[in-house]
Structure formats: structure tokens, C-alpha cells
Design a protein around this motif. Structure first.
Motif, PDB file in Angstrom:
ATOM      1  N   ALA A  32       0.834  -1.202   0.000  1.00  0.00           N
ATOM      2  CA  ALA A  32       0.000   0.000   0.000  1.00  0.00           C
ATOM      3  C   ALA A  32       0.870   1.253   0.000  1.00  0.00           C
ATOM      4  N   GLY A  33       1.950   1.220   0.798  1.00  0.00           N
ATOM      5  CA  GLY A  33       2.856   2.355   0.839  1.00  0.00           C
ATOM      6  C   GLY A  33       3.515   2.605  -0.502  1.00  0.00           C
ATOM      7  N   GLY A  34       3.813   1.533  -1.234  1.00  0.00           N
ATOM      8  CA  GLY A  34       4.425   1.670  -2.549  1.00  0.00           C
ATOM      9  C   GLY A  34       3.511   2.379  -3.523  1.00  0.00           C
ATOM     10  N   ILE A  35       2.218   2.106  -3.442  1.00  0.00           N
ATOM     11  CA  ILE A  35       1.250   2.759  -4.321  1.00  0.00           C
ATOM     12  C   ILE A  35       1.173   4.258  -4.004  1.00  0.00           C
ATOM     13  N   VAL A  36       1.191   4.605  -2.700  1.00  0.00           N
ATOM     14  CA  VAL A  36       1.203   6.016  -2.300  1.00  0.00           C
ATOM     15  C   VAL A  36       2.487   6.688  -2.784  1.00  0.00           C
ATOM     16  N   LEU A  37       3.610   5.966  -2.692  1.00  0.00           N
ATOM     17  CA  LEU A  37       4.891   6.501  -3.150  1.00  0.00           C
ATOM     18  C   LEU A  37       4.853   6.797  -4.651  1.00  0.00           C
ATOM     19  N   MET A  38       4.261   5.898  -5.433  1.00  0.00           N
ATOM     20  CA  MET A  38       4.140   6.133  -6.872  1.00  0.00           C
ATOM     21  C   MET A  38       3.368   7.418  -7.151  1.00  0.00           C
ATOM     22  N   ALA A  39       2.279   7.612  -6.410  1.00  0.00           N
ATOM     23  CA  ALA A  39       1.472   8.819  -6.601  1.00  0.00           C
ATOM     24  C   ALA A  39       2.264  10.069  -6.230  1.00  0.00           C
ATOM     25  N   ALA A  40       3.046  10.005  -5.132  1.00  0.00           N
ATOM     26  CA  ALA A  40       3.841  11.150  -4.699  1.00  0.00           C
ATOM     27  C   ALA A  40       4.912  11.489  -5.738  1.00  0.00           C
TER      28      ALA A  40
END
Length: 395
Positions: A23-31
Motif C-alpha cells: 500500500a505504501g508503494g502505491i502512495v509513493l508512486m502517486a507522490a
């Protein structure tokens, strides 16, 4: 805390870890995507101005990279210690396949980078940039694939990335240390000794360790060693058991409590903030010639080509020699897909790039371009290969 949570099995902890990292990786991609949009919009000037504004003696970017990222390294250190003592790295039989694959995935990319940058002394400082694998980003990509990838490969990738992080920490400590202040270094050593003594004496109050950890961070910052390594040093002193606990897997142990408390802050705030602050690169004035410079070419070759060759080649050698076995229900095509995902360097690659070339300048701009291009290429080709390699459903 519920009793059933306190007795949580290490495998369940690993499942939770994989879920949160994904989940954190998906947020990182968005950032990262947002930072690229901002850096190439009318907001670019205030974006860069805020990052370089000084607060309390350090720029905002330094507070993120040297301060907040110390918490990321603290979490990495906790994960490494836990996995080494009670998890997926607790025995040599568990360590050998991801360990050998990780070693190949560090050495081959560094050699490829060296081949491209060998004629440029300044560029050679970035030799360690393509050694890294971004665990959050890579597991986030695997999360998109869902059940197409067997759980054993997700565990393999997570453990490989943890070993990779350990290698990156050693490289940073040995090769990216500035001129040392032996007074500050001696002070840091004294604080570390006190922390170790507290551990040996059975002290389990996290507030004591964290307070001394702040002092340790400040002394390491002043010593010339990169301040984030204070996080790893502190992690190694955090107790893995409570007083009178019968099992190291007790979730009430300080290490487990701190790791659990840090996970969401690191995954959903610190790492995305790091990505937003560091991935922003302006494409103004760039051309094909920019990509053909030694730094971006070396990074792309190292992460996209070198990771495949190193991870897959060394895994094959370990399995062919009988020292290890292919992960359960995994095929060689799926292993190839995971080796590609190891080329997603992002967080640690950008971090090492900042140590090698500083926060600004053309070489850092080229580093961002190379890391973003290689990570995107590795992610896209890895997804395509893993989707194609997934077993077809039977009717």
C-alpha cells in the motif's frame, strides 16, 4: 492490546508487513508522479524554493533527507534485526537464495555503471546508485498483480530487498562518509554503548531508547557519518523481548511495538514525502543527449539490465548447485519478472545519488532522470512478464 494480537505468529507479521509495504508503494508512486507534475508546472519555482529554504540550520530538503529518513533507516534496521533473529533470515537455509540473489543484484549493476562512467571521475562517485531496490515500490507493483504471483515470490522479493538495504547501509557507511569529527564520533560511540548496556540490563522502556536515539542522531550528524545511519545503530539496540517473556515473538516486545508504530508513518508519510521532495526533476532543456550521458546511462544499464543479470543469474547458480530451491509454486519466468522488479531503485537510489552528487547540480538532475527511467522501465516490463507468466485458470 488483545491477547490474540500479542501472540501473533511471525508469518502473520510478515503478511502484514507485505500488505503495508504494498500500500505504501502505491502512495509513493502517486507522490513521485505528483512531484514530476509540479516540477514541470508554474509551481516549479516555489516547489524548489521551499525545499532549499533553511529552517533551524538545515534546509527543508536536508531535514527530510537527514532527519525524517533516519526514521526510515530505524525501521529498516528493526526489520533486519527481527528477520535475522526470528523471521525469514533466521537460518542459513532461509538466507541463501535471497542472499546470493541480492549479492549478485548489487555487484553486477555497480560493475555496469562503472563501465559507462569510467571516463568521468565525477560521475564515478555514483557507482552505488543502481545497487538499490525499493522494497515499497516493488511490493506495490506486486500488489497490482494480486494472485498472479505466488506468495513465496513476494516473500523472496521482500527478504532480498531487506538484504539489499543492509548492503546499501554498509556502502553508505564505508564510501559516502564526509570528513570525520572524532569528538562527535566518540560521543556517538559512548551513547551507543549506553544503549547496548540498557539492552543487556533488560531495560524495555522505549522512551529511554528514543530519547538517547535523538542525541545519537545529533552526534552522528556532527561526526561526518551520514545522520540516517543513527537510525540503524539505534535499531540494533532495541530489545526483542520483554522482561520474563518466554518467546521472542511476543508482540509486546519493544522492537515489535516500535516497528508496528513506525510502519504507517514511514509508509504513508515519510517515504512519500521523500519521494515528492526528491523525484521532482524539470525536463526543461533536456534532450536525447541528456539521457546519453554517463550517469543516466550507467543507472539505466545497472538497474534495468544489471539487476536482471545479477539476481536471476546468481539465483540460478544457487539452485543449479543444489544449495537452494526455487520458491514454492514459482516458475523461472516468474523469477525473471521479480528480478526485473528489483530494478526499481527509486528511494534508496535517489538517496545514494544525493550523497554522491549533492542535492542540486546537473549530475543530480541526471541521476533523477536515470533512476526514474530505469524504475519505470523495470516496473512496466516486470508487470508484463509476470502477467504473461501467470498460470492460466482452468475451467
Amino acid at each position: 492490546m488483545p491477547a490474540e494480537h500479542a501472540s501473533q505468529h511471525p508469518l502473520q507479521s510478515l503478511r502484514d508487513f507485505l500488505h503495508e509495504e504494498s500500500a505504501g508503494g502505491i502512495v509513493l508512486m502517486a507522490a513521485a508522479a505528483l512531484s514530476l507534475i509540479v516540477a514541470n508546472s508554474p509551481l516549479a519555482a516555489p516547489y524548489f524554493e521551499v525545499l532549499h529554504r533553511h529552517v533551524g540550520g538545515l534546509s527543508v530538503l536536508h531535514w527530510i533527507n537527514d532527519g525524517l529518513m533516519a526514521l526510515f533507516f530505524l525501521l529498516v534496521g528493526l526489520e533486519i534485526k527481527r528477520e535475522m533473529l526470528e523471521g525469514q533470515l533466521a537460518s542459513w537455509s532461509q538466507r541463501i537464495l535471497p542472499g546470493i540473489a541480492a549479492l549478485g543484484g548489487m555487484i553486477v549493476p555497480a560493475l555496469l555503471y562503472f563501465l559507462f562512467a569510467r571516463g568521468d571521475v565525477a560521475a564515478l562517485r555514483g557507482w552505488a546508485i543502481p545497487m538499490a531496490t525499493d522494497i515499497a515500490f516493488a511490493l506495490g507493483v506486486l500488489a497490482v498483480l494480486g494472485s498472479r504471483v505466488p506468495p513465496s515470490l513476494k516473500v523472496f522479493l521482500a527478504v532480498l530487498a531487506i538484504i539489499d538495504d543492509l548492503g546499501a547501509i554498509i556502502v553508505i557507511a564505508l564510501f559516502y562518509t564526509e570528513q570525520l569529527s572524532f569528538v562527535a564520533l566518540a560521543g556517538a560511540g559512548a551513547v551507543l554503548a549506553v544503549l547496548a548496556i540498557l539492552n543487556r540490563c533488560g531495560v524495555t522502556r522505549l522512551s529511554i531508547y528514543l530519547t538517547l536515539g535523538v542525541v545519537l542522531w545529533w552526534l552522528v550528524l556532527k561526526s561526518g557519518i551520514h545522520a540516517t545511519l543513527a537510525g540503524v545503530m539505534l535499531a540494533l539496540t532495541i530489545p526483542l523481548r520483554t522482561n520474563g517473556a518466554a518467546s521472542r515473538t511476543d508482540a509486546a516486545a519493544p522492537l515489535h511495538r516500535l516497528e508496528h508504530g513506525l510502519h504507517h508513518w514511514v509508509a504513508f508519510l515519510i517515504i512519500p514525502l521523500f519521494g515528492f521532495a526528491n523525484a521532482g526533476v524539470s525536463f526543461a532543456g533536456m534532450s536525447v543527449q541528456t539521457v546519453l550521458q554517463p550517469v543516466p546511462l550507467g543507472i539505466i544499464a545497472g538497474l534495468f539490465v544489471g539487476k536482471q543479470l545479477g539476481v536471476l543469474g546468481c539465483a540460478w547458480l544457487a539452485i543449479a548447485s543444489g544449495r537452494a530451491q526455487l520458491p514454492v509454486q514459482a516458475s523461472w519466468r516468474q523469477m525473471h519478472g521479480v528480478a526485473l522488479l528489483c530494478g526499481i531503485g527509486f528511494t534508496m537510489s535517489l538517496f545514494i545519488g544525493g550523497l554522491a552528487f549533492g542535492d542540486g547540480g546537473e549530475l543530480m538532475r541526471e541521476t533523477k532522470l536515470g533512476v526514474l527511467a530505469a524504475s519505470l522501465l523495470s516496473a512496466v516490463v516486470g508487470i508484463v512478464l509476470l502477467r504473461a507468466a501467470a498460470p492460466r485458470a482452468t475451467t
